[in-house]
Design a protein around this motif. Structure first.
Motif, mmCIF file in Angstrom:
data_model
loop_
_atom_site.group_PDB
_atom_site.id
_atom_site.type_symbol
_atom_site.label_atom_id
_atom_site.label_comp_id
_atom_site.label_asym_id
_atom_site.label_seq_id
_atom_site.Cartn_x
_atom_site.Cartn_y
_atom_site.Cartn_z
ATOM 1 N N LEU A 1 -1.932 8.594 -4.921
ATOM 2 C CA LEU A 1 -3.321 8.355 -4.497
ATOM 3 C C LEU A 1 -3.306 7.498 -3.235
ATOM 4 N N LYS A 2 -4.434 7.513 -2.517
ATOM 5 C CA LYS A 2 -4.527 6.669 -1.323
ATOM 6 C C LYS A 2 -5.061 5.282 -1.662
ATOM 7 N N ASP A 3 -5.793 5.167 -2.769
ATOM 8 C CA ASP A 3 -6.256 3.845 -3.208
ATOM 9 C C ASP A 3 -6.570 3.878 -4.703
ATOM 10 N N ALA A 4 -7.153 2.782 -5.216
ATOM 11 C CA ALA A 4 -7.167 2.557 -6.661
ATOM 12 C C ALA A 4 -8.331 3.180 -7.431
ATOM 13 N N VAL A 5 -8.976 4.192 -6.879
ATOM 14 C CA VAL A 5 -10.044 4.848 -7.644
ATOM 15 C C VAL A 5 -10.093 6.329 -7.292
ATOM 16 N N ILE A 6 -10.443 7.136 -8.273
ATOM 17 C CA ILE A 6 -10.726 8.553 -8.007
ATOM 18 C C ILE A 6 -12.213 8.765 -8.297
ATOM 19 N N CYS A 7 -12.924 9.334 -7.330
ATOM 20 C CA CYS A 7 -14.339 9.655 -7.524
ATOM 21 C C CYS A 7 -14.483 11.164 -7.548
ATOM 22 N N ALA A 8 -15.197 11.651 -8.549
ATOM 23 C CA ALA A 8 -15.279 13.098 -8.713
ATOM 24 C C ALA A 8 -16.617 13.506 -9.309
ATOM 25 N N THR A 9 -16.993 14.750 -9.026
ATOM 26 C CA THR A 9 -18.173 15.353 -9.643
ATOM 27 C C THR A 9 -17.701 16.412 -10.622
ATOM 28 N N GLY A 10 -18.281 16.384 -11.806
ATOM 29 C CA GLY A 10 -17.912 17.387 -12.795
ATOM 30 C C GLY A 10 -18.892 17.343 -13.947
ATOM 31 N N CYS A 11 -18.644 18.165 -14.952
ATOM 32 C CA CYS A 11 -19.556 18.221 -16.087
ATOM 33 C C CYS A 11 -18.994 17.493 -17.299
ATOM 34 N N ILE A 12 -19.831 16.627 -17.885
ATOM 35 C CA ILE A 12 -19.493 15.984 -19.150
ATOM 36 C C ILE A 12 -20.376 16.639 -20.200
ATOM 37 N N ASP A 13 -19.784 17.448 -21.027
ATOM 38 C CA ASP A 13 -20.544 18.199 -22.025
ATOM 39 C C ASP A 13 -21.736 18.925 -21.380
ATOM 40 N N GLY A 14 -21.455 19.524 -20.243
ATOM 41 C CA GLY A 14 -22.485 20.316 -19.567
ATOM 42 C C GLY A 14 -23.393 19.543 -18.627
ATOM 43 N N LEU B 1 0.832 -1.209 0.000
ATOM 44 C CA LEU B 1 0.000 0.000 0.000
ATOM 45 C C LEU B 1 0.864 1.256 0.000
ATOM 46 N N ALA B 2 1.878 1.238 0.858
ATOM 47 C CA ALA B 2 2.746 2.418 0.965
ATOM 48 C C ALA B 2 3.448 2.676 -0.369
ATOM 49 N N ALA B 3 3.927 1.610 -1.009
ATOM 50 C CA ALA B 3 4.638 1.761 -2.285
ATOM 51 C C ALA B 3 3.698 2.294 -3.367
ATOM 52 N N ALA B 4 2.466 1.766 -3.390
ATOM 53 C CA ALA B 4 1.503 2.206 -4.402
ATOM 54 C C ALA B 4 1.096 3.659 -4.162
ATOM 55 N N GLN B 5 0.966 4.019 -2.899
ATOM 56 C CA GLN B 5 0.587 5.401 -2.576
ATOM 57 C C GLN B 5 1.685 6.371 -2.991
ATOM 58 N N GLU C 1 -7.654 3.281 -11.077
ATOM 59 C CA GLU C 1 -6.220 3.507 -11.345
ATOM 60 C C GLU C 1 -5.483 2.165 -11.332
ATOM 61 N N TYR C 2 -5.078 1.704 -12.520
ATOM 62 C CA TYR C 2 -4.427 0.395 -12.610
ATOM 63 C C TYR C 2 -3.064 0.375 -11.924
ATOM 64 N N ALA C 3 -2.406 1.518 -11.899
ATOM 65 C CA ALA C 3 -1.064 1.565 -11.306
ATOM 66 C C ALA C 3 -1.095 1.341 -9.795
ATOM 67 N N PHE C 4 -2.275 1.378 -9.203
ATOM 68 C CA PHE C 4 -2.401 1.142 -7.763
ATOM 69 C C PHE C 4 -2.813 -0.325 -7.537
ATOM 70 N N ILE C 5 -1.826 -1.170 -7.295
ATOM 71 C CA ILE C 5 -2.061 -2.609 -7.075
ATOM 72 C C ILE C 5 -3.056 -3.175 -8.099
ATOM 73 N N GLY C 6 -2.743 -2.952 -9.367
ATOM 74 C CA GLY C 6 -3.548 -3.523 -10.444
ATOM 75 C C GLY C 6 -4.995 -3.041 -10.464
ATOM 76 N N GLY C 7 -5.232 -1.846 -9.944
ATOM 77 C CA GLY C 7 -6.603 -1.320 -9.944
ATOM 78 C C GLY C 7 -7.548 -2.184 -9.133
ATOM 79 N N SER C 8 -6.997 -2.933 -8.196
ATOM 80 C CA SER C 8 -7.827 -3.918 -7.494
ATOM 81 C C SER C 8 -8.816 -3.253 -6.541
#
Ligand SMILES: [Zn+2]
Length: 295
Positions: A105-118, A96-100, A127-134
């Protein structure tokens, strides 16, 4: 090859913190062996300009491609507590420490709110680079919260999968996330809010076996590996040779498992179009005279 030498010279003294730069100036396309300048590759959304091979992209790059502008990230500091104190070839804590450290990142996903074409949307990008996106407890919790946020604000959900499956170092707790996210998505469905699942290379294991396949619309990037168990395990189990192209997007499209294969440059527009199609137009003064006049 003089041009090549000229380009490399300025790279000679690498800054101690920029570990990735020396190896990352040029990249060889695994699809057609073309040598591509990495800046050109980034400009083409990490798609090979010659053969359209789709290189894997980080979760942050994915969000940048999908959102119109800046986004608001949620639950950034949720991190695994290593509940089983798991050790294989090395302690899970160290992994975990190495992946962080490697991903920031702290873990294998980013969750966000934003606009897709408005359209205001809740997006989870793995995020696959974080322990295979597991998918462990943190990924499960963050995605569940994203779905619940969507319910609270009546927004659609887009999840971009890029994962080897459930995180074995969290044992059954990681498997429970399959049910937890699926239950949240069922509530989203009952509320009449759309969920678009985007499958990228690779989408396998417990992620495929749960939310990745629950989309109202399931899109896949070209030639992505999508499956549950790996081909070798399946061949050994059923004692049969698997067909050509097995577990790739194109094979799954032919079998009806995905709705469309979308090349990365068209992904955002396709998602926006699907969201518009599935989302009722905002209430307003309708020409036909809706419920407004009813007693
Ligand atoms: Zn190529």
């Amino acid at each position: 090859m003089a041009w090549f030498k000229r380009e490399r010279k300025p790279m000679a003294p690498p800054a101690d913190k920029q570990v990735r730069v020396p190896e990352g100036l040029w990249i060889k396309c695994p699809g057609c062996s073309t040598i591509i300048y990495t800046k050109d590759l980034a400009a083409s959304l990490h798609v090979c300009p010659r053969c359209t091979h789709h290189f894997r992209v980080s979760a942050v790059e994915r969000l940048r491609m999908l959102f119109d502008a800046a986004w608001e990230e949620h639950d950034r500091d949720l991190a695994s507590t290593d509940p089983l104190e798991f050790v294989d070839t090395k302690p899970y804590k160290d992994r975990l420490a190495a992946a962080q450290k490697a991903t920031g990142l702290k873990d294998a996903v980013i969750c966000a709110t934003g606009c897709i074409d408005g359209i205001e949307t809740e997006v989870a990008a793995m995020e696959y680079a974080f322990i295979g996106g597991s998918m462990g407890v943190v990924v499960g919790e963050k995605i569940t919260r994203a779905v619940e946020r969507a319910l609270d604000h009546r927004r659609p959900v887009v999840i971009v999968s890029c994962s080897g499956g459930a995180r074995m170092m969290e044992g059954t707790l990681s498997l429970l996330q399959m049910a937890k996210i699926s239950a949240a998505l069922a509530r989203l469905d009952r509320a009449g809010l759309p969920f678009i699942s985007v499958l990228t290379d690779p989408t396998t294991g417990g992620v495929t076996a749960s939310f990745a396949m629950l989309g109202d619309v399931i899109l896949a990037e070209p030639k992505a590996l999508i499956g549950f168990a790996g081909p070798r395990v399946i061949e050994q189990t059923i004692r049969q040779k698997l067909p050509e192209g097995f577990q790739r997007s194109e094979f799954l499209l032919a079998k009806g498992m995905v709705d469309a294969i979308v090349e990365r440059p068209h992904l955002k527009a396709t998602i926006a179009q699907a969201l518009r199609f599935m989302t009722p137009a905002p209430a307003g003064p309708s020409p036909g005279g809706g419920n407004g006049a009813a007693a």
